[in-house]
Design an enzyme around this catalytic site. Structure first.
Site, PDB file in Angstrom:
ATOM      1  N   LYS A 183       0.856  -0.992  -0.237  1.00 30.58           N
ATOM      2  CA  LYS A 183      -0.449   0.193   0.385  1.00 30.58           C
ATOM      3  C   LYS A 183       1.098   1.415   0.209  1.00 30.58           C
ATOM      4  O   LYS A 183       0.678   2.472  -0.341  1.00 30.58           O
ATOM      5  CB  LYS A 183      -1.360  -0.664   1.449  1.00 30.58           C
ATOM      6  CG  LYS A 183      -1.779   1.559   1.392  1.00 30.58           C
ATOM      7  CD  LYS A 183      -2.497   1.172   0.299  1.00 30.58           C
ATOM      8  CE  LYS A 183      -3.863   3.315   0.319  1.00 30.58           C
ATOM      9  NZ  LYS A 183      -3.511   3.731   0.325  1.00 30.58           N
ATOM     10  N   ASN A 187       0.712   3.902  -2.753  1.00 36.05           N
ATOM     11  CA  ASN A 187       0.922   5.192  -2.414  1.00 36.05           C
ATOM     12  C   ASN A 187       2.382   6.258  -3.191  1.00 36.05           C
ATOM     13  O   ASN A 187       1.623   7.616  -3.927  1.00 36.05           O
ATOM     14  CB  ASN A 187       0.316   5.961  -1.281  1.00 36.05           C
ATOM     15  CG  ASN A 187      -0.600   5.962  -0.587  1.00 36.05           C
ATOM     16  OD1 ASN A 187      -1.309   4.691  -1.165  1.00 36.05           O
ATOM     17  ND2 ASN A 187      -0.538   6.460   0.384  1.00 36.05           N
ATOM     18  N   GLU A 190       1.431   6.632  -6.636  1.00 35.86           N
ATOM     19  CA  GLU A 190      -0.073   7.661  -6.864  1.00 35.86           C
ATOM     20  C   GLU A 190       0.374   9.594  -6.786  1.00 35.86           C
ATOM     21  O   GLU A 190      -0.298  10.293  -7.834  1.00 35.86           O
ATOM     22  CB  GLU A 190      -0.576   7.251  -5.232  1.00 35.86           C
ATOM     23  CG  GLU A 190      -1.963   8.814  -5.155  1.00 35.86           C
ATOM     24  CD  GLU A 190      -2.493   8.642  -4.207  1.00 35.86           C
ATOM     25  OE1 GLU A 190      -3.260   7.079  -3.316  1.00 35.86           O
ATOM     26  OE2 GLU A 190      -3.163   8.951  -3.083  1.00 35.86           O
TER      27      GLU A 190
END
Ligand code: 6PG
Length: 472
Positions: A183, A187, A190
């Site tokens: 995760k 990010n 992202e």
């Protein structure tokens, strides 16, 4: 009294939405929050079909759950997680499972796994992506850790997650804190993609002189084709949002200072720590930092005035090339993040299944895009791919777009338009695809002043030279 299948601690928007999603899928679930108002809101917002219970104390919460208890935490990362664990673990029994669904730092998860294991409890780190809406209707879920505990949760996770072609956007991400790690890298990617989109916006706005309606059309077209992705889609919509306080568009009224909660920074720190090159993610983190120097930037812009930005001769072609440059730089950002996962998997013995990572990122999460479908095929052919750029099919896309990335990077550089993301994606690509880098010279310098030694291209071994000082 029937016991509840699951428990949720933390009934903020994310926690409450995830809880309702679980209840919608036929599982009974109890909720707890220190804020009694939130407990009441939970109860009020539930439909009559949902088996949902808000509890006023931790004791009531724990005793309402079937055993082994399966408790999901959706509280802010850091101290709040430890505070919840301190108060809840004395109430739990052997074999109970606590699942941290927040953006926790993976090293904190390692510590908590060990701590709870010493109390015969399971602790799992589980990444959840998709924002408030995703939590309610189907996020991408990245669980890791104890396999036995994961197996108990799997049917529920598969039921509540997003689906792509009928396949659930959740899978076991590996041992230990792999769920949090994956995760975190999600990010980091992202951040990079958002940076790149903002640069494409800048080129289109200040280069091609497009207004918000035209920007909307361009992003709409991009989203209808190979660039289809969540971030392109929401960007399209942003250009349509009118401002409630003025006559114009909201985007034009928003101050150019970007915030960050820390997951991007952790990704960069991690990459440095374990020796992986992810420059486009690094630059995205540091660009947000730089954006905060608003007053200094205003001052500097007056000191170093720039020439007017050239208007491209062929606007249509320019827009196409910006799109291709964005697409390729995005691909290169994914490549960097995925390469970090490959190395981290070895370093921390996570055993991260890369093929499943890209598979579950295809839907529900913030970085979902149709491009991930191509990565999924690449990892299906070769699950040990160290870098996605080495895949034959991906290389066809890269070769098709690389000239656009070069042209846009050159246009930005020659017109004084900052395009750090595109420049680093291109620079990374050029370095990664160069057989002989000029770092032989760096090795010579290191050996010259520090006797750091070097290796040779023509024979094995480690060498040191007494370098001669030139006499003239
Ligand atoms: C997600 C998001 C989510 C959150 C980010 C924002 O996957 O749903 O990534 O986790 O929006 O943490 O991060 P910054 O505030 O650091 O931009």
């Amino acid at each position: 009294m029937d016991k509840y299948n699951y428990g949720m601690i933390g009934l903020g928007v994310m926690g409450r939405n995830l809880l309702y999603n679980i209840a919608d899928n036929g599982f009974s679930i109890a909720g707890f929050d220190l804020d009694t108002e939130k407990v009441k809101e939970l109860q009020d917002g539930a439909t009559s079909e949902m088996k949902v219970k808000g509890t006023a104390t931790l004791e009531d919460f724990v005793s309402a759950l079937e055993t082994p208890r399966k408790i999901i935490l959706m509280v802010p990362a850091g101290k709040p997680v430890d505070a919840v664990l301190d108060s809840i673990t004395p109430l739990l029994s052997k074999g109970d499972i606590v699942i941290d669904a927040g953006n926790s730092y993976f090293k904190d998860t390692n510590r908590r796994v060990a701590d709870l294991a010493s109390k015969n409890l399971h602790f799992m780190g589980m990444g959840v992506s998709g924002g408030e809406k995703g939590a309610r209707t189907g996020p991408s879920i990245m669980p890791g850790g104890d396999l036995e505990a994961f197996n108990l949760l799997q049917p529920m996770l598969e039921a509540i997650s997003a689906k792509v072609d009928g396949e659930a956007c959740t899978a076991y991400m590996g041992k230990g804190s792999a769920g949090n790690y994956v995760k975190m890298v999600h990010n980091g990617i992202e951040y990079a993609i958002m940076q790149l989109i903002s640069e494409a916006y800048d080129l289109l706005k200040r280069g091609a002189k497009l207004n918000n309606d035209q920007l909307y059309q361009v992003f709409k077209e991009w989203n209808n084709g190979e660039m289809n992705s969540f971030l392109i889609e929401i960007t399209r919509d942003i250009f349509q949002q009118k401002d409630e306080l003025t006559d114009g568009y909201l985007v034009d009224q928003i101050l150019d200072k970007a915030g960050a909660k820390g997951t991007g920074k952790w990704t960069s720190e991690q990459a440095m720590e374990i020796g992986v090159s992810i420059p486009t993610i690094d630059i995205a983190v540091t660009s947000r930092i730089l954006s905060a120097y608003k007053e200094e930037r205003v001052q500097a812009s007056q000191l170093y005035t720039k020439n007017e930005i050239a208007t491209p001769e062929n606007t249509e072609l320019f827009i196409k090339e910006v799109g291709d440059a964005l697409y390729l730089a995005t691909l290169i950002s994914y490549a960097q993040g995925l390469a970090l996962l490959v190395k981290a998997s070895e370093e921390y013995q996570f055993e991260i299944p890369l093929k499943d990572v890209v598979k579950i990122w295809r839907g529900g999460c913030i970085i979902r895009s149709v491009l991930l479908e191509k990565f999924y095929l690449a990892y299906t052919k070769d699950s040990n791919l160290s870098n996605i750029l080495l895949n034959q099919d991906i290389s066809v896309i890269v070769k098709d777009k690389i000239n656009s990335l070069r042209k846009m990077a050159a246009f930005a550089a020659s017109n004084g338009v900052s395009s750090l993301g595109m420049q680093t994606a291109l620079g990374y690509f050029d370095a990664y695809t160069t057989e002989s880098l000029p770092v032989n010279l760096i090795q010579a310098q290191r050996d010259y002043f520090g006797a750091h030694t070097y290796q040779r291209t023509d024979r094995e071994g480690v060498f040191h030279t007494l370098w001669q000082t030139a006499t003239h």
